[in-house]
Design a protein around this motif. Structure first.
Motif, PDB file in Angstrom:
ATOM      1  N   MET A   1       0.847  -1.189   0.000  1.00 48.83           N
ATOM      2  CA  MET A   1       0.000   0.000   0.000  1.00 48.83           C
ATOM      3  C   MET A   1       0.888   1.247   0.000  1.00 48.83           C
ATOM      4  O   MET A   1       1.962   1.249   0.587  1.00 48.83           O
ATOM      5  CB  MET A   1      -0.903  -0.001   1.224  1.00 48.83           C
ATOM      6  N   ASN A   2       0.379   2.266  -0.606  1.00 54.04           N
ATOM      7  CA  ASN A   2       1.138   3.506  -0.712  1.00 54.04           C
ATOM      8  C   ASN A   2       1.038   4.327   0.558  1.00 54.04           C
ATOM      9  O   ASN A   2       0.006   4.315   1.229  1.00 54.04           O
ATOM     10  CB  ASN A   2       0.616   4.346  -1.885  1.00 54.04           C
ATOM     11  N   PRO A   3       2.101   5.084   0.857  1.00 53.44           N
ATOM     12  CA  PRO A   3       2.031   6.020   1.991  1.00 53.44           C
ATOM     13  C   PRO A   3       1.002   7.115   1.701  1.00 53.44           C
ATOM     14  O   PRO A   3       0.685   7.406   0.547  1.00 53.44           O
ATOM     15  CB  PRO A   3       3.437   6.603   2.071  1.00 53.44           C
ATOM     16  N   PHE A   4       0.496   7.726   2.759  1.00 53.75           N
ATOM     17  CA  PHE A   4      -0.496   8.785   2.611  1.00 53.75           C
ATOM     18  C   PHE A   4       0.125  10.120   2.205  1.00 53.75           C
ATOM     19  O   PHE A   4      -0.596  11.045   1.838  1.00 53.75           O
ATOM     20  CB  PHE A   4      -1.284   8.965   3.915  1.00 53.75           C
ATOM     21  N   ALA A   5       1.440  10.235   2.293  1.00 53.31           N
ATOM     22  CA  ALA A   5       2.146  11.463   1.907  1.00 53.31           C
ATOM     23  C   ALA A   5       3.466  11.062   1.259  1.00 53.31           C
ATOM     24  O   ALA A   5       3.923   9.931   1.395  1.00 53.31           O
ATOM     25  CB  ALA A   5       2.393  12.350   3.126  1.00 53.31           C
ATOM     26  N   THR A   6       4.071  12.007   0.564  1.00 51.87           N
ATOM     27  CA  THR A   6       5.352  11.767  -0.107  1.00 51.87           C
ATOM     28  C   THR A   6       6.423  12.659   0.508  1.00 51.87           C
ATOM     29  O   THR A   6       6.119  13.572   1.288  1.00 51.87           O
ATOM     30  CB  THR A   6       5.251  12.082  -1.608  1.00 51.87           C
ATOM     31  N   VAL A   7       7.656  12.409   0.109  1.00 52.09           N
ATOM     32  CA  VAL A   7       8.758  13.263   0.566  1.00 52.09           C
ATOM     33  C   VAL A   7       8.532  14.693   0.068  1.00 52.09           C
ATOM     34  O   VAL A   7       8.825  15.657   0.778  1.00 52.09           O
ATOM     35  CB  VAL A   7      10.124  12.702   0.082  1.00 52.09           C
ATOM     36  N   ASP A   8       7.970  14.840  -1.132  1.00 55.21           N
ATOM     37  CA  ASP A   8       7.667  16.185  -1.654  1.00 55.21           C
ATOM     38  C   ASP A   8       6.628  16.890  -0.776  1.00 55.21           C
ATOM     39  O   ASP A   8       6.739  18.085  -0.516  1.00 55.21           O
ATOM     40  CB  ASP A   8       7.157  16.111  -3.094  1.00 55.21           C
ATOM     41  N   ASP A   9       5.616  16.150  -0.329  1.00 52.23           N
ATOM     42  CA  ASP A   9       4.616  16.728   0.582  1.00 52.23           C
ATOM     43  C   ASP A   9       5.286  17.199   1.868  1.00 52.23           C
ATOM     44  O   ASP A   9       4.981  18.271   2.386  1.00 52.23           O
ATOM     45  CB  ASP A   9       3.528  15.711   0.925  1.00 52.23           C
ATOM     46  N   LEU A  10       6.187  16.372   2.374  1.00 53.02           N
ATOM     47  CA  LEU A  10       6.907  16.706   3.604  1.00 53.02           C
ATOM     48  C   LEU A  10       7.720  17.988   3.412  1.00 53.02           C
ATOM     49  O   LEU A  10       7.740  18.858   4.279  1.00 53.02           O
ATOM     50  CB  LEU A  10       7.808  15.530   3.994  1.00 53.02           C
ATOM     51  N   THR A  11       8.352  18.103   2.264  1.00 52.21           N
ATOM     52  CA  THR A  11       9.159  19.286   1.956  1.00 52.21           C
ATOM     53  C   THR A  11       8.288  20.536   1.843  1.00 52.21           C
ATOM     54  O   THR A  11       8.631  21.594   2.367  1.00 52.21           O
ATOM     55  CB  THR A  11       9.934  19.067   0.637  1.00 52.21           C
ATOM     56  N   ILE A  12       7.150  20.403   1.187  1.00 46.43           N
ATOM     57  CA  ILE A  12       6.259  21.561   0.989  1.00 46.43           C
ATOM     58  C   ILE A  12       5.574  21.973   2.291  1.00 46.43           C
ATOM     59  O   ILE A  12       5.503  23.154   2.619  1.00 46.43           O
ATOM     60  CB  ILE A  12       5.212  21.247  -0.101  1.00 46.43           C
ATOM     61  N   LEU A  13       5.073  20.993   3.036  1.00 49.27           N
ATOM     62  CA  LEU A  13       4.285  21.295   4.228  1.00 49.27           C
ATOM     63  C   LEU A  13       5.115  21.537   5.480  1.00 49.27           C
ATOM     64  O   LEU A  13       4.628  22.126   6.437  1.00 49.27           O
ATOM     65  CB  LEU A  13       3.294  20.156   4.504  1.00 49.27           C
ATOM     66  N   TRP A  14       6.376  21.078   5.483  1.00 48.15           N
ATOM     67  CA  TRP A  14       7.197  21.237   6.691  1.00 48.15           C
ATOM     68  C   TRP A  14       8.439  22.050   6.401  1.00 48.15           C
ATOM     69  O   TRP A  14       8.509  23.220   6.729  1.00 48.15           O
ATOM     70  CB  TRP A  14       7.538  19.866   7.256  1.00 48.15           C
ATOM     71  N   ARG A  15       9.450  21.446   5.805  1.00 44.24           N
ATOM     72  CA  ARG A  15      10.685  22.153   5.456  1.00 44.24           C
ATOM     73  C   ARG A  15      11.471  21.314   4.462  1.00 44.24           C
ATOM     74  O   ARG A  15      11.273  20.105   4.363  1.00 44.24           O
ATOM     75  CB  ARG A  15      11.529  22.441   6.693  1.00 44.24           C
ATOM     76  N   PRO A  16      12.405  21.951   3.735  1.00 42.09           N
ATOM     77  CA  PRO A  16      13.271  21.163   2.841  1.00 42.09           C
ATOM     78  C   PRO A  16      14.112  20.175   3.650  1.00 42.09           C
ATOM     79  O   PRO A  16      14.593  20.498   4.729  1.00 42.09           O
ATOM     80  CB  PRO A  16      14.163  22.212   2.178  1.00 42.09           C
ATOM     81  N   LEU A  17      14.250  18.977   3.115  1.00 42.27           N
ATOM     82  CA  LEU A  17      14.995  17.939   3.810  1.00 42.27           C
ATOM     83  C   LEU A  17      16.438  17.883   3.322  1.00 42.27           C
ATOM     84  O   LEU A  17      16.714  18.115   2.144  1.00 42.27           O
ATOM     85  CB  LEU A  17      14.345  16.569   3.580  1.00 42.27           C
ATOM     86  N   LYS A  18      17.330  17.548   4.229  1.00 43.63           N
ATOM     87  CA  LYS A  18      18.718  17.308   3.859  1.00 43.63           C
ATOM     88  C   LYS A  18      18.777  15.959   3.156  1.00 43.63           C
ATOM     89  O   LYS A  18      17.899  15.124   3.324  1.00 43.63           O
ATOM     90  CB  LYS A  18      19.605  17.304   5.105  1.00 43.63           C
ATOM     91  N   GLU A  19      19.821  15.745   2.388  1.00 42.05           N
ATOM     92  CA  GLU A  19      19.954  14.500   1.636  1.00 42.05           C
ATOM     93  C   GLU A  19      19.881  13.272   2.533  1.00 42.05           C
ATOM     94  O   GLU A  19      19.228  12.293   2.194  1.00 42.05           O
ATOM     95  CB  GLU A  19      21.254  14.483   0.826  1.00 42.05           C
ATOM     96  N   ASP A  20      20.552  13.317   3.679  1.00 42.12           N
ATOM     97  CA  ASP A  20      20.558  12.146   4.564  1.00 42.12           C
ATOM     98  C   ASP A  20      19.204  11.920   5.245  1.00 42.12           C
ATOM     99  O   ASP A  20      18.933  10.839   5.754  1.00 42.12           O
ATOM    100  CB  ASP A  20      21.678  12.252   5.598  1.00 42.12           C
TER     101      ASP A  20
END
Length: 132
Positions: A1-20
């Protein structure tokens, strides 16, 4: 099953993520999504079916809750004690602090479950004396 959010959602709604952080975030998104599904199952609900049945705004609520939980988990330090506040003294040898996540690990707040309709207030009456 797919997650309810993506890394892009996390970046847009919270903050840009570091590579690690990105790989950890991908795994956390899967784990949190499955944990939310499990919480729904505990109360006899199917979160994926709820998303399909309800208007499109409910999917955004689920996404928001997922992002909140993952963001909180990412803020928890993995290389030291996750303190949100510390106080130190000198000659009196005093140190105190508050932990971000007491006990560590992933946790889902009751308020987040309430936002998804998985926790509701219950009421009832207990008759201590029985009927005469």
């Amino acid at each position: 099953m797919n997650p309810f959010a993506t890394v892009d959602d996390l970046t847009i709604l919270w903050r840009p993520l570091k590579e690690d952080e990105k790989e950890r975030a991908r795994k956390l998104l899967e784990i949190v999504s499955d944990s939310l599904r499990e919480e729904a199952e505990k109360v006899g609900r199917d979160l994926d079916a709820m998303i399909a049945e309800k208007p499109s705004y409910f999917a955004n609520v689920v996404k928001s809750v997922t992002v909140d939980i993952v963001a909180r988990t990412l803020m928890t330090s993995t290389d030291q004690e996750p303190m949100t506040q510390t106080t130190e003294s000198a000659l009196g040898y005093s140190v105190s602090g508050s932990y971000l996540v007491p006990g560590g690990g992933l946790f889902i707040k009751n308020s987040e479950l309430s936002r998804l309709g998985l926790k509701k207030q219950r009421f009832g009456v207990i008759d201590f004396y029985g009927n005469d």
